[in-house]
Design a protein around this motif. Sequence first.
Motif, PDB file in Angstrom:
ATOM      1  N   THR A  19      58.906  40.945  49.941  1.00  0.00           N
ATOM      2  CA  THR A  19      58.266  39.754  50.480  1.00  0.00           C
ATOM      3  C   THR A  19      59.032  39.175  51.656  1.00  0.00           C
ATOM      4  N   ASP A  53      53.469  35.990  52.188  1.00  0.00           N
ATOM      5  CA  ASP A  53      53.580  35.334  50.889  1.00  0.00           C
ATOM      6  C   ASP A  53      53.574  36.370  49.776  1.00  0.00           C
ATOM      7  N   ARG A  54      54.040  35.949  48.608  1.00  0.00           N
ATOM      8  CA  ARG A  54      54.233  36.891  47.494  1.00  0.00           C
ATOM      9  C   ARG A  54      52.915  37.533  47.043  1.00  0.00           C
ATOM     10  N   SER A  84      50.105  38.082  48.736  1.00  0.00           N
ATOM     11  CA  SER A  84      49.563  39.050  49.702  1.00  0.00           C
ATOM     12  C   SER A  84      50.253  40.398  49.566  1.00  0.00           C
ATOM     13  N   SER A 135      52.308  35.251  40.388  1.00  0.00           N
ATOM     14  CA  SER A 135      52.741  35.053  41.781  1.00  0.00           C
ATOM     15  C   SER A 135      52.814  33.573  42.129  1.00  0.00           C
ATOM     16  N   LEU A 136      51.826  32.799  41.712  1.00  0.00           N
ATOM     17  CA  LEU A 136      51.821  31.355  41.994  1.00  0.00           C
ATOM     18  C   LEU A 136      52.944  30.647  41.251  1.00  0.00           C
ATOM     19  N   ASP A 147      56.061  31.604  43.350  1.00  0.00           N
ATOM     20  CA  ASP A 147      56.073  31.212  44.766  1.00  0.00           C
ATOM     21  C   ASP A 147      54.883  30.299  45.029  1.00  0.00           C
ATOM     22  N   ALA A 148      55.140  29.032  45.306  1.00  0.00           N
ATOM     23  CA  ALA A 148      54.053  28.072  45.528  1.00  0.00           C
ATOM     24  C   ALA A 148      53.242  28.424  46.774  1.00  0.00           C
ATOM     25  N   GLY A 149      53.871  29.107  47.734  1.00  0.00           N
ATOM     26  CA  GLY A 149      53.158  29.496  48.947  1.00  0.00           C
ATOM     27  C   GLY A 149      52.238  30.681  48.761  1.00  0.00           C
ATOM     28  N   ALA A 150      52.225  31.249  47.557  1.00  0.00           N
ATOM     29  CA  ALA A 150      51.394  32.433  47.309  1.00  0.00           C
ATOM     30  C   ALA A 150      49.909  32.111  47.339  1.00  0.00           C
ATOM     31  N   SER A 201      48.153  31.187  49.665  1.00  0.00           N
ATOM     32  CA  SER A 201      47.520  31.695  50.889  1.00  0.00           C
ATOM     33  C   SER A 201      47.033  33.137  50.723  1.00  0.00           C
TER      34      SER A 201
END
Length: 274
Positions: free
Chosen positions: A44, A50-51, A53, A128-129, A132-135, A137
């Motif tokens: 990543t 993001d994680r 993707s 994943s969420l 990683d909070a940015g996942a 996307s």
Amino acid sequence: MTGRIAAIAATEFRIALRNRWVLVAVLLMMLFSLVLTAAGSAPTGALGADRLSVVVASLTSLAVYLVPLLSLLLAFDAVAGEAERGTLPLMLTYPLSRAELLAGKLVAHLGVLALALLAGYGLAAVVSLWADAGAASGLAALFRLFWSSLLLGAAFLGLGYTLSSLARRPSGAAGLVIGLWVIAVVLFDLGLLAMVVASDGGGAVGAILPAALLSNPADAFRMFNLTASEATAAASGLGGAARSIPPMASLGSLALWPLFGFGLALLAFRKVVP
């Protein structure tokens, strides 16, 4: 017509539940998705994506192998099994056409696949969420992978019904669908790779390579998901090949294969004498 297809679909889905096909498909997708989510998101940081993707890249590779296999295992018994058990003559006395009977089975088996994909991909998204909070996307790429996986499954369900109609016996149909899976999913890519290496990627092989990839539903599925996501392409290492094929071309191939498979299955089923 819709009511008759729904009635057949409900019956077939209950049979799949009773035979544990739903449980097996869901558990397989959840197990492999969890393993790939844990192991496939390592690059990543290097990719700057993001994680989720990056996880979608791993899930795409999983779906190319597992979705056709599950579809063919669901489909091989659809006609041959009914003929051997002696239930096919009874079903054909019902006030419904052979197309409606086949469509009902297709709806039920797509329902089984949808449940398995929701469980597997949903678990990957949750993990994943959580990490990683940015996942978030990457949810669009995951949704695209879900519905394109259903198209891939529908294509191989149609091909499985075709072989089931031609074989007439479940044992023969099982051998045929495994052979189809090996050829379409494993040997086809290896053959293309050998040709590319032998010709150094140029000449006639380079010219026909895009058309050859689009002629296989598994490769069309892979190319569509690769071209639709830059992170996926980078993670897979097939970005160059993916970018050489327009996304609409691979999507068109993927959308046409279920129609072609069902039409082929209907032609074969109409020749079956109970």
